[in-house]
Design a protein around this motif. Structure first.
Motif, PDB file in Angstrom:
ATOM      1  N   SER A 298       0.856  -1.185   0.000  1.00 54.44           N
ATOM      2  CA  SER A 298       0.000   0.000   0.000  1.00 54.44           C
ATOM      3  C   SER A 298       0.895   1.239   0.000  1.00 54.44           C
ATOM      4  O   SER A 298       1.926   1.266   0.665  1.00 54.44           O
ATOM      5  CB  SER A 298      -0.927   0.005   1.221  1.00 54.44           C
ATOM      6  OG  SER A 298      -0.190   0.084   2.412  1.00 54.44           O
ATOM      7  N   ASN A 299       0.497   2.237  -0.762  1.00 54.06           N
ATOM      8  CA  ASN A 299       1.289   3.457  -0.863  1.00 54.06           C
ATOM      9  C   ASN A 299       1.030   4.359   0.338  1.00 54.06           C
ATOM     10  O   ASN A 299      -0.114   4.692   0.634  1.00 54.06           O
ATOM     11  CB  ASN A 299       0.950   4.218  -2.148  1.00 54.06           C
ATOM     12  CG  ASN A 299       1.591   3.590  -3.366  1.00 54.06           C
ATOM     13  OD1 ASN A 299       2.526   2.803  -3.257  1.00 54.06           O
ATOM     14  ND2 ASN A 299       1.077   3.923  -4.532  1.00 54.06           N
ATOM     15  N   PRO A 300       2.073   4.798   1.026  1.00 53.02           N
ATOM     16  CA  PRO A 300       1.883   5.718   2.157  1.00 53.02           C
ATOM     17  C   PRO A 300       1.477   7.103   1.654  1.00 53.02           C
ATOM     18  O   PRO A 300       1.726   7.454   0.500  1.00 53.02           O
ATOM     19  CB  PRO A 300       3.264   5.750   2.809  1.00 53.02           C
ATOM     20  CG  PRO A 300       4.218   5.439   1.707  1.00 53.02           C
ATOM     21  CD  PRO A 300       3.495   4.491   0.790  1.00 53.02           C
ATOM     22  N   PHE A 301       0.825   7.879   2.513  1.00 53.41           N
ATOM     23  CA  PHE A 301       0.443   9.244   2.132  1.00 53.41           C
ATOM     24  C   PHE A 301       0.414  10.152   3.362  1.00 53.41           C
ATOM     25  O   PHE A 301       0.224   9.700   4.486  1.00 53.41           O
ATOM     26  CB  PHE A 301      -0.902   9.253   1.411  1.00 53.41           C
ATOM     27  CG  PHE A 301      -2.074   8.765   2.223  1.00 53.41           C
ATOM     28  CD1 PHE A 301      -2.897   9.647   2.919  1.00 53.41           C
ATOM     29  CD2 PHE A 301      -2.377   7.405   2.289  1.00 53.41           C
ATOM     30  CE1 PHE A 301      -3.978   9.198   3.651  1.00 53.41           C
ATOM     31  CE2 PHE A 301      -3.463   6.945   3.025  1.00 53.41           C
ATOM     32  CZ  PHE A 301      -4.264   7.844   3.717  1.00 53.41           C
ATOM     33  N   TRP A 302       0.586  11.451   3.101  1.00 52.05           N
ATOM     34  CA  TRP A 302       0.552  12.467   4.149  1.00 52.05           C
ATOM     35  C   TRP A 302      -0.889  12.902   4.423  1.00 52.05           C
ATOM     36  O   TRP A 302      -1.735  12.926   3.531  1.00 52.05           O
ATOM     37  CB  TRP A 302       1.322  13.705   3.707  1.00 52.05           C
ATOM     38  CG  TRP A 302       2.813  13.647   3.805  1.00 52.05           C
ATOM     39  CD1 TRP A 302       3.692  13.442   2.778  1.00 52.05           C
ATOM     40  CD2 TRP A 302       3.599  13.859   4.977  1.00 52.05           C
ATOM     41  NE1 TRP A 302       4.980  13.498   3.243  1.00 52.05           N
ATOM     42  CE2 TRP A 302       4.961  13.757   4.597  1.00 52.05           C
ATOM     43  CE3 TRP A 302       3.303  14.117   6.318  1.00 52.05           C
ATOM     44  CZ2 TRP A 302       6.011  13.914   5.491  1.00 52.05           C
ATOM     45  CZ3 TRP A 302       4.349  14.269   7.220  1.00 52.05           C
ATOM     46  CH2 TRP A 302       5.683  14.162   6.804  1.00 52.05           C
TER      47      TRP A 302
END
Length: 966
Positions: A298-302
């Motif tokens: 899963s792509n991390p995000f801010w």
């Protein structure tokens, strides 16, 4: 008198010659390979609305890309090989770029020799049409909102290692569009521009991990900053919406673990001299779950305020510690090394008694059973677990890491697996169906517990217990992240997420919000919720026709479409035409698709900025889709079509929309062939007393007063597609309406309304009266009517011929034939059971057959098989993952045992629909041959009349090759 006859003949002869000249040939299956048409998924408009691009070409062969000015006739054409492609434009629309694939012949030759093929990149300056080509391109991107750069990533060498740990980096080229200056960077595995196009983030992945790291290039100054270098791998650059921060993943080898250990990295403060970097892996921290690690899937995000990083976690297995052998223990045991020395004979005995140790058993060398254990308590069938195994392995649990206090929070868990972070990241909504999952997989009725998660405190609170989500969905959260709307028991509600105060939104409106056309076994299915306004003050909800604007607290209600129900006009959809819009921005013009359910006219309506009344722009006998707006200009485009005219793109710079002009020329060869003469909408009453409609598509060269052979095509409700164009082609189910109309057939498509526990009988009650109503028009030859359907339509076809002899021939594709045996079989495409499909979805039979035997038997074709008198062409493929192959076999063998005329065709290795082009061609031709024989008195094809022995099959196929190939 003789002279008069001659004169009359001479008088009529020119008319006869002219009539003959007007007769166009029917479209043949051979013609389809050359049929030229626009690929619908390739349409794109430039940001300023001045250019439109699309790909077109033959069904088989090489395509071309067309870039055309929207306001005049200037256009450019480019060969693009056999694969359709879209176009990217720079923000200022001075350049366009697109991929060019290998030609059709090259691609086929490469497949035979197993050699790789490569795409090219075509860069075009507009309007000068100056072209620059780049070879062996893997990927490319313009520099966001900045029109200055294009980055091109090239393919790796043919002999590059495919090992998962092999370096992924290849060359990228930074190409400055204005100056044509170019800069090469090697070993780049991934790159991404921020939204403004001022920063380029890229990852180096080189041999031996030498120089690996994450870098940022300032596209104005050319200055490159190394955010991090390490003997590691990186992936998943994910910019935030503003473009001033991004997150990604880093992986390292770790001796303690079997797999790589991942770290989430957040990079922000990009306007400062040195970017800020935050790293978090959680490994060996007491606050982090045991045997877990940051997930690679899963792509991390801010968060918007950049206070929190969101990412997934998943299981992380440690390596087993090696145990020292027993001999080593004896040598190093302190009790043996110190104290009184052993006597000589004792020492000697010890030495002679020591036997060679048994070699450790390698578990991989043990022959183990290959088996599956099916337990009645499994929440998901073992077959479902197998089908979904990779999804389960790659599943990650959403988590958060708050930067300021370095606090980790796991949001999702093994019970509450689905968690959605709401806008503004104040809250998250969690769905826990663990208590209801088993029953849901049995009967298809979906329940869930819903939780509200405060992302500041981490507190989780259950706000709904056993929420019935079948046909309703979950919570629709407002753009502010502070409100949510939801549906329950025929009423829409809202909730203030801060206080959990609930408000009735629709209860006082004198209209029904239960979908009146949904006849599945779902309790009070909801009408559409069109979502929130951009300011989160209102929610837009439609009843069965009218659209309502309702304040968040439910106190103020406005009918945006005022009593359209009386005109049978429904607000069908909302067009999302503003790229960055969150919710419906009422300060801008908003556009909606509208549809008349009675006469099937469709059109577009506008809700003008600041107003509350929806105004139709037009409503006519066409179908409108794909309404869009240029990103930076008031230029609008939409696709218009009807039964006889293929989809064409219309463009206008006028907000009246109706002033749009056609800019495409789809299906240019259609005028060469005979085509449907139109469509007639028939109103009729079913045997159950329901007022229904059927679409009767007229054959080519239709003459009033003449009756025609007719194919009745069935599924469920079909008349809403009255004005949709059917593109000629080789379908996965064999039937193509345009082809049959062109070849002199009328096509009847009736609506079917279902009664629970009588799906088959409902089809009889609806279809037979529809056929009789069509015959009454004089268009349909009552002695030459056939029926066809695929899947659910195949089931109904198989059932109808057990109940009526109104059809002279039938063709059923992939039919359910025994509802009792089908009920408990596996839907192999998902691995689940058909029980849920029967009880809450298309099957419309509930509960299980043991408590409902009469209904299951009454609606099963096999239990009425002796009554079949209609010849049947049956298609069932041996790898059908939707309707088990045994269903076709059972019906075929039953009909064969009774000496009924039936032929079953099976394409080996094919699934529910036919995928391979040679098979699609073959079945399309055979089906029409069959109907031509049955309804047009043409000679019977040998495969129907005599069959084909297995040993003669290859010869049979060779002889028929000319039927579908040039």
């Amino acid at each position: 008198m003789i002279k008069y006859k001659s004169a009359l003949l001479l008088l009529l002869l020119p008319f006869a010659v002219n009539l003959h000249a007007q007769q166009k040939p029917a479209l043949s299956w051979k013609d389809l390979s050359k049929w030229n048409y626009i690929r619908s998924n390739t349409n794109s408009m430039s940001p300023n609305g001045q250019w439109m691009a699309w790909a077109d070409g033959p069904t088989e062969g090489d395509l071309q890309l067309i870039i055309r000015k929207t306001m005049d006739t200037t256009s450019f054409k480019y060969p693009i090989g056999a694969t359709p492609t879209g176009v990217s434009f720079t923000k200022d629309t001075k350049f366009a770029a697109f991929k060019v694939s290998p030609k059709d012949a090259e691609a086929k030759a490469a497949r035979k020799t197993m050699r790789p093929t490569y795409d090219k990149l075509m860069l075009v300056s507009l309007p000068g049409n100056e072209k620059t080509t780049f070879e062996k391109v893997r990927n490319f991107s313009f520099s966001g909102e900045s029109p200055d750069w294009i980055v091109i990533q090239f393919a790796g060498p043919e002999n590059a290692s495919r090992d998962k740990d092999a370096p992924k980096g290849t060359d990228i080229l930074l190409y400055q569009l204005a100056t044509k200056a170019s800069y090469n960077i090697g070993n780049v595995s991934e790159f991404s521009f921020n939204k403004a196009g001022t920063k380029l983030a890229y990852i180096i992945d080189a041999n031996g991990q030498n120089g690996n790291g994450i870098f940022i290039r300032d596209m104005k100054t050319g200055l490159t900053t190394a955010v991090e270098n390490d003997k590691a791998s990186y992936k998943g650059i994910n910019w935030n919406e503003k473009g001033d921060a991004f997150a990604l993943l880093k992986s390292n080898k770790n001796e303690k673990y079997k797999e790589d250990v991942f770290t989430v990295i957040g990079v922000n403060k990009l306007t400062e001299n040195k970017p800020n970097k935050v790293s978090y892996s959680g490994i060996d921290q007491t606050t982090f779950p045991k045997n877990m690690g940051v997930s690679s899937n899963s792509n991390p995000f801010w968060s918007d305020d950049q206070s929190t990083l969101f990412f997934g976690i998943s299981s992380l297995e440690k390596k087993e510690e090696k145990k020292a052998d027993s001999v080593a223990k004896v040598k190093t045991d302190p009790s043996k090394a110190k104290g009184t020395p052993a006597k000589a004979d004792t020492v000697a005995k010890t030495k002679t008694d020591i036997k060679p140790s048994t070699p450790p058993v390698n578990k991989t060398d043990i022959e183990k059973p290959d088996m599956i254990i099916w337990n009645w308590q499994d929440k998901r069938l073992q077959s479902a677990q197998q089908t979904q195994e990779m999804r389960d392995k790659n599943y990650s649990f959403l988590s958060a890491y708050r930067i300021a206090d370095k606090k980790f929070s796991q949001l999702a868990d093994s019970n509450m697996r689905s968690v959605m972070v709401a806008p503004k990241q104040l809250y998250a909504i969690g769905y826990d169906n663990s208590s209801y999952e088993l029953m849901s997989n049995l009967d298809g009725q979906s329940y869930t517990d819903i939780y509200l998660i405060d992302l500041k405190t981490g507190i989780k609170k259950r706000i709904f217990e056993k929420y019935y989500s079948s046909g309703r969905g979950g919570l629709n959260v407002s753009p502010s992240g502070t409100w949510a709307s939801y549906y329950n028991d025929g009423v829409f509600y809202s909730m203030n997420l801060a206080t959990q105060q609930q408000y009735n939104l629709t209860g006082k409106i004198k209209s029904s919000f239960i979908d009146q056309l949904d006849d599945h076994n779902v309790s009070k299915p909801a009408t559409p919720n069109f979502g929130w306004s951009a300011d989160s003050k209102y929610v837009f909800i439609r009843d069965n026709y009218d659209l309502w604007r309702i304040s968040a607290d439910g106190k103020n209600v406005t009918a945006v479409s005022d009593n359209w129900k009386s005109k049978k006009i429904a607000v069908q959809s909302k067009y999302r035409i503003y790229p960055d819009e969150k919710g419906t921005d009422l300060s801008k013009d908003q556009y909606f698709g509208i549809f008349n359910t009675e006469n099937k006219k469709s059109g577009i309506a506008i809700l003008e900025a600041g107003k509350t009344n929806l105004k139709p722009l037009f409503l006519d006998d066409n179908s409108y889709v794909g309404f869009s707006k240029a990103a930076d200009a008031k230029v609008f485009a939409y696709v218009k079509q009807n039964n006889q005219k293929s989809p064409e793109v219309y463009v206008t710079s006028s907000t009246t929309i109706s002033a749009a002009k056609q800019i495409t020329n789809n299906t240019p060869d259609q005028e060469k062939y005979a085509w449907s003469s139109g469509v007639k909408l028939i109103n009729y009453v079913s045997a159950n007393g329901d007022s229904l409609q059927a679409a009767l598509y007229l054959p080519a060269n239709y003459q009033e007063g003449k009756s025609y052979p007719t194919i009745t095509y069935i599924y469920e409700r079909l008349t809403d597609e009255l004005n949709a164009y059917t593109m000629p082609g080789f379908p996965g189910g064999g039937f193509n309406k345009a082809m049959y109309n062109s070849n002199g057939y009328a096509v009847l498509m009736p609506d079917i309304k279902y009664k629970l526990n009588d799906p088959g009988m409902s089809s009889v009650a609806c279809v037979v009266p529809a056929v009789k109503a069509a015959i009454a028009t004089g268009i349909v030859d009552e002695k030459r009517v056939a029926i066809h359907g695929h899947s659910w339509g195949g089931y109904q076809t198989s059932f109808l011929i057990t109940q009526t002899n109104i059809f002279k021939a039938a063709a059923a594709g992939a039919p359910l034939t025994n509802m009792i045996s089908m009920y408990s079989l596996i839907y192999w495409n998902s691995g689940g059971t058909n029980q849920a499909i029967f009880e809450s979805s298309q099957g419309r039979l509930t509960p299980g057959y043991w408590d409902n035997w009469d209904a299951f038997a009454r609606n099963s074709p096999v239990y009425h098989i002796k009554k079949v008198q209609t010849p049947l062409l049956l298609l069932h493929n041996d790898k059908d993952g939707a309707v088990d192959y045994t269903q076709g076999i059972e019906y075929y063998n039953g009909l064969r045992r009774l000496n009924k005329p039936v032929v079953m065709i099976t394409y080996r290795g094919e699934n529910h629909g036919i995928a391979k082009l040679p098979n699609r061609k073959d079945y399309a031709v055979r089906m029409m041959e069959y109907f031509d024989y049955m309804l047009k008195d043409k000679p019977a094809p040998d495969w129907w009349a005599k069959g084909v022995n297995r040993l003669d099959m290859e010869k049979h196929l060779d002889e028929r090759a000319f039927e579908t190939e040039e």
